[in-house]
Design a protein around this motif. Structure first.
Motif, PDB file in Angstrom:
ATOM      1  N   ILE A   1      39.090  43.351  44.090  1.00 51.41           N
ATOM      2  CA  ILE A   1      38.394  44.214  43.131  1.00 51.41           C
ATOM      3  C   ILE A   1      39.091  45.564  43.112  1.00 51.41           C
ATOM      4  O   ILE A   1      39.225  46.218  44.142  1.00 51.41           O
ATOM      5  N   GLY A   2      39.550  45.948  41.933  1.00 54.88           N
ATOM      6  CA  GLY A   2      40.197  47.240  41.766  1.00 54.88           C
ATOM      7  C   GLY A   2      39.377  48.126  40.854  1.00 54.88           C
ATOM      8  O   GLY A   2      38.274  47.764  40.426  1.00 54.88           O
ATOM      9  N   VAL A   3      39.913  49.256  40.532  1.00 52.94           N
ATOM     10  CA  VAL A   3      39.241  50.210  39.658  1.00 52.94           C
ATOM     11  C   VAL A   3      38.964  49.584  38.289  1.00 52.94           C
ATOM     12  O   VAL A   3      37.921  49.817  37.693  1.00 52.94           O
ATOM     13  N   LYS A   4      39.893  48.780  37.809  1.00 51.22           N
ATOM     14  CA  LYS A   4      39.744  48.175  36.488  1.00 51.22           C
ATOM     15  C   LYS A   4      38.941  46.873  36.511  1.00 51.22           C
ATOM     16  O   LYS A   4      38.594  46.360  35.459  1.00 51.22           O
ATOM     17  N   GLY A   5      38.671  46.322  37.698  1.00 57.83           N
ATOM     18  CA  GLY A   5      37.898  45.091  37.781  1.00 57.83           C
ATOM     19  C   GLY A   5      38.484  44.091  38.754  1.00 57.83           C
ATOM     20  O   GLY A   5      39.254  44.434  39.639  1.00 57.83           O
ATOM     21  N   VAL A   6      38.125  42.831  38.560  1.00 56.71           N
ATOM     22  CA  VAL A   6      38.505  41.744  39.461  1.00 56.71           C
ATOM     23  C   VAL A   6      39.691  40.986  38.868  1.00 56.71           C
ATOM     24  O   VAL A   6      39.655  40.591  37.706  1.00 56.71           O
ATOM     25  N   THR A   7      40.725  40.795  39.678  1.00 52.20           N
ATOM     26  CA  THR A   7      41.882  40.030  39.208  1.00 52.20           C
ATOM     27  C   THR A   7      42.072  38.731  39.971  1.00 52.20           C
ATOM     28  O   THR A   7      42.664  37.800  39.450  1.00 52.20           O
ATOM     29  N   GLU A   8      41.598  38.665  41.192  1.00 53.58           N
ATOM     30  CA  GLU A   8      41.719  37.447  41.988  1.00 53.58           C
ATOM     31  C   GLU A   8      40.329  37.054  42.483  1.00 53.58           C
ATOM     32  O   GLU A   8      39.632  37.855  43.097  1.00 53.58           O
ATOM     33  N   PHE A   9      39.963  35.801  42.180  1.00 51.05           N
ATOM     34  CA  PHE A   9      38.634  35.354  42.580  1.00 51.05           C
ATOM     35  C   PHE A   9      38.576  33.835  42.687  1.00 51.05           C
ATOM     36  O   PHE A   9      39.476  33.130  42.229  1.00 51.05           O
ATOM     37  N   MET A  10      37.511  33.370  43.308  1.00 47.10           N
ATOM     38  CA  MET A  10      37.238  31.942  43.377  1.00 47.10           C
ATOM     39  C   MET A  10      36.206  31.642  42.299  1.00 47.10           C
ATOM     40  O   MET A  10      35.199  32.343  42.179  1.00 47.10           O
TER      41      MET A  10
END
Length: 166
Positions: free
Chosen positions: A88-97
């Motif tokens: 989770i970064g400032v801009k949102g989620v890029t890696e997830f299950m």
């Protein structure tokens, strides 16, 4: 009959067509499609063990839990699910299950590997919208990998994501 000016207008309009209009239509799949052909869901989960102290049930998976649907490897798909974020970064989620139901892998033992998908999103998903179901659209690959939350059987590079509406 087209005159020269009309033909040029048509041609220039074709050049301005967005790439998404020319992209392949994704194959819409469900969680059942992730199971190998001929293996029903009831055959991937064994009896399991009841942990009375912690009030949990720990499933015992057999070899069917890591068997994957080979026909999906390399397919451009669209599938629904819920996000369990890893990055989770400032801009949102890029890696997830991507999981089949709310709370999978967090509040209970994880589903089997052939019911979990690792996703890398090209565009971050807003972190304030993690509890709602989403559509994930992208290229699916068979890829067994182990995470802190469970073993995943598939991976998708998400070209696009949308809110899933009932």
């Amino acid at each position: 009959m087209l005159n020269r000016r009309s033909a040029l207008m048509l041609f220039s309009g074709a050049l301005a067509t967005p790439k998404t209009a020319l992209a392949a239509t994704p194959k819409e799949i469900t969680w059942d499609d992730l199971l190998p052909v001929g293996v029903p869901y009831s055959e991937i989960i064994g009896e399991g063990e009841l942990d009375e102290v912690n009030d949990t049930w720990n499933p015992i998976y057999d070899e069917n839990a890591t068997k994957l649907n080979e026909s999906l490897d390399g397919s451009y798909i669209k599938m629904p699910g819920f996000i369990i974020p890893f990055d989770i970064g400032v801009k949102g989620v890029t890696e997830f299950m991507l999981v089949p139901y709310t709370g999978a892998c967090i509040h209970m033992p994880p589903p089997p590997a052939n019911q979990l998908v690792m996703v890398n999103a090209k565009t971050p998903w807003p972190s304030d919208d993690l509890w709602n179901p989403v559509w994930v659209i992208g290229m699916m690959r068979m890829q067994l990998q182990t995470t802190d939350l469970g073993q995943t059987g598939y991976a998708i590079v998400a070209d696009q994501m949308e809110v899933y509406e009932w």
